[in-house]
Enzyme design. Structure first.
Site, PDB file in Angstrom:
ATOM      1  N   GLN A 156     -14.597   1.649   8.445  1.00 14.47           N
ATOM      2  CA  GLN A 156     -13.691   1.470   9.591  1.00 14.47           C
ATOM      3  C   GLN A 156     -14.258   2.126  10.849  1.00 14.47           C
ATOM      4  O   GLN A 156     -13.942   1.713  11.960  1.00 14.47           O
ATOM      5  CB  GLN A 156     -12.311   2.076   9.282  1.00 14.47           C
TER       6      GLN A 156
ATOM      7  N   ARG B  80       0.884  -1.178   0.000  1.00 15.36           N
ATOM      8  CA  ARG B  80       0.000   0.000   0.000  1.00 15.36           C
ATOM      9  C   ARG B  80       0.918   1.224   0.000  1.00 15.36           C
ATOM     10  O   ARG B  80       1.898   1.244   0.747  1.00 15.36           O
ATOM     11  CB  ARG B  80      -0.929   0.018   1.229  1.00 15.36           C
TER      12      ARG B  80
ATOM     13  N   ASP C 110      -1.723   8.874   8.014  1.00 16.31           N
ATOM     14  CA  ASP C 110      -0.984   7.837   7.286  1.00 16.31           C
ATOM     15  C   ASP C 110       0.390   8.325   6.846  1.00 16.31           C
ATOM     16  O   ASP C 110       1.319   7.540   6.692  1.00 16.31           O
ATOM     17  CB  ASP C 110      -1.796   7.355   6.085  1.00 16.31           C
TER      18      ASP C 110
ATOM     19  N   LYS D 220      -7.407   9.044   6.119  1.00 18.92           N
ATOM     20  CA  LYS D 220      -8.562   8.441   5.459  1.00 18.92           C
ATOM     21  C   LYS D 220      -9.438   9.464   4.751  1.00 18.92           C
ATOM     22  O   LYS D 220      -9.679  10.548   5.302  1.00 18.92           O
ATOM     23  CB  LYS D 220      -9.372   7.670   6.517  1.00 18.92           C
TER      24      LYS D 220
HETATM   25  O1  MRU Z   1      -7.318   2.266   4.921  1.00 19.85           O
HETATM   26  P1  MRU Z   1      -6.993   2.170   6.380  1.00 19.85           P
HETATM   27  O2  MRU Z   1      -8.080   1.585   7.194  1.00 19.85           O
HETATM   28  O3  MRU Z   1      -5.662   1.491   6.607  1.00 19.85           O
HETATM   29  O4  MRU Z   1      -6.808   3.686   6.825  1.00 19.85           O
HETATM   30  C1  MRU Z   1      -6.448   3.952   8.149  1.00 19.85           C
HETATM   31  C2  MRU Z   1      -6.382   5.401   8.471  1.00 19.85           C
HETATM   32  O5  MRU Z   1      -6.583   6.256   7.635  1.00 19.85           O
HETATM   33  C3  MRU Z   1      -5.949   5.755   9.870  1.00 19.85           C
HETATM   34  O6  MRU Z   1      -6.538   6.961  10.267  1.00 19.85           O
HETATM   35  C4  MRU Z   1      -4.415   5.909   9.928  1.00 19.85           C
HETATM   36  O7  MRU Z   1      -3.792   4.814   9.325  1.00 19.85           O
HETATM   37  C5  MRU Z   1      -3.934   6.050  11.318  1.00 19.85           C
HETATM   38  S1  MRU Z   1      -4.120   4.577  12.260  1.00 19.85           S
HETATM   39  C6  MRU Z   1      -3.464   4.853  13.788  1.00 19.85           C
END
Ligand code: MRU
Length: 339
Positions: free
Chosen positions: A192, A87, A233, A244
């Protein structure tokens, strides 16, 4: 939370399958690099710090598979690259793989020990983030009244190795008796928020409401929350923050309402090599995630989908960036790159 999202078994990884939550608590045994890359891409394991830990253990897995299958060094390195690139947006994945890679020559035990260290350090960082964030909010909001907060996506124990980042601050506020309630954005399209964050909050008896993502702006503008707390991220040196999809709208609404927009993340999510947000690669996911609900197509067959998994909130909207080391008041120009 008793369940561990990512665990090294000595011969492979054991992942809590987050695609099945909250309905089923199931674990997936990962024995090959192909299985791990698929699990990361399908969000069996997800959340920046959790995929970082999985990627670090994945290097040990690649060494075991290389030995078993008699791979050339080139094939082994290519397998490690595939884990690193599974990813693109969360920098923690590449960061963790790069941290353990120098130990490859020393073998599986050395690599898995380094991966364990990364996982343990993440858990400790989350506790510090919780303290720093709760302290900052108490000072900034200057009230003894328990706080009402909004969060987006899942940043809890499921997204990390333990406790959580933004949700770690929520947990810390709750332990201090300083939390009233949480508005949880459902977080389309993979939910999520409603599947994972609500599950974590429900198990702790924390009062919360799941709301459609489209409700976030009006919840904020109507004074129903005191602050928004989200994860990240990848954070560029200037403070621009990828998180996200939907996070940007939360940041804009907070700026308009004049309430704090708080980003919580370990320093492993800060990417000083990326100077600003437009340089962050945004993962584009398959259109079916948008066009279908629970595997059933709801959109007209002729309509294509657009499915960016993340967006970038410009630094000027980030009131505070809470790390395990310190709190940056980013919108005031206090950025990780130190400008
Ligand atoms: O696609 P995901 O579920 O991996 O996205 C996760 C997020 O955007 C979280 O906010 C981010 O990774 C921080 S997790 C502590």
């Amino acid at each position: 939370m008793n369940e561990r999202t990512v665990e090294w078994t000595g011969t492979g990884l054991r992942l809590l399958d987050q695609t099945k939550l909250p309905g089923k608590i199931e674990y997936l045994s990962i024995e090959t690099v192909d299985q791990l890359v698929d699990a990361i891409a399908r969000l069996v394991v997800r959340g920046a710090p959790a995929i970082g830990a999985a990627g670090a253990y994945g290097v040990a897995l690649a060494l075991l598979e290389a030995e078993r299958e008699g791979w050339s060094e080139e094939r082994r390195e290519e397998a490690i690259d595939r884990i690193r690139d599974a990813r693109p947006t969360a920098v923690n994945l590449a960061w963790a793989v790069d941290r353990v890679r120098p130990a490859v020559a020393q073998g599986v035990t050395a690599v898995s020990a380094l991966a364990e260290e990364i996982a343990r350090a993440d858990a400790a960082a989350n506790r510090r983030i919780g303290h720093n964030g709760a302290d900052w909010l108490a000072e900034r909001l200057g009230t003894d009244r328990p706080l009402r907060v909004l969060t987006h996506c899942n940043t809890g124990a499921l997204a990390t190795t333990e406790w959580g980042t933004a949700l770690g601050i929520v947990r810390e506020l709750n332990q201090r008796g300083r939390l009233e309630s949480v508005h949880v954005d459902e977080t389309r399209p993979l939910l999520q928020g409603s599947r994972l964050t609500a599950w974590e909050l429900d198990r702790e008896g924390i009062q919360h409401w799941i709301q459609p993502d489209g409700a976030a702006a009006s919840t904020i503008m109507s004074g129903r929350v005191d602050a928004a707390i989200v994860g990240a991220d990848r954070i560029a040196g200037n403070g621009d923050t990828a998180n996200k999809i939907g996070t940007l709208g939360v940041g804009l609404a907070c700026a308009e309402a004049g309430i704090p927009f708080v980003v919580a993340a370990p320093t492993s999510t800060v990417d000083l090599a990326t100077t600003s947000g437009e340089r962050i690669e945004i993962e584009l996911r398959g259109e079916d995630e948008v066009l279908e609900l629970a595997g059933i197509r709801v959109a007209p067959v002729g309509s294509p989908g657009f499915n960016p998994a993340f967006d970038v909130t410009p630094a000027r909207f980030v009131t505070a960036l809470v790390t395990e080391e310190r709190v940056y008041e980013v919108a005031k120009g206090d950025t990780p790159a130190g400008n």
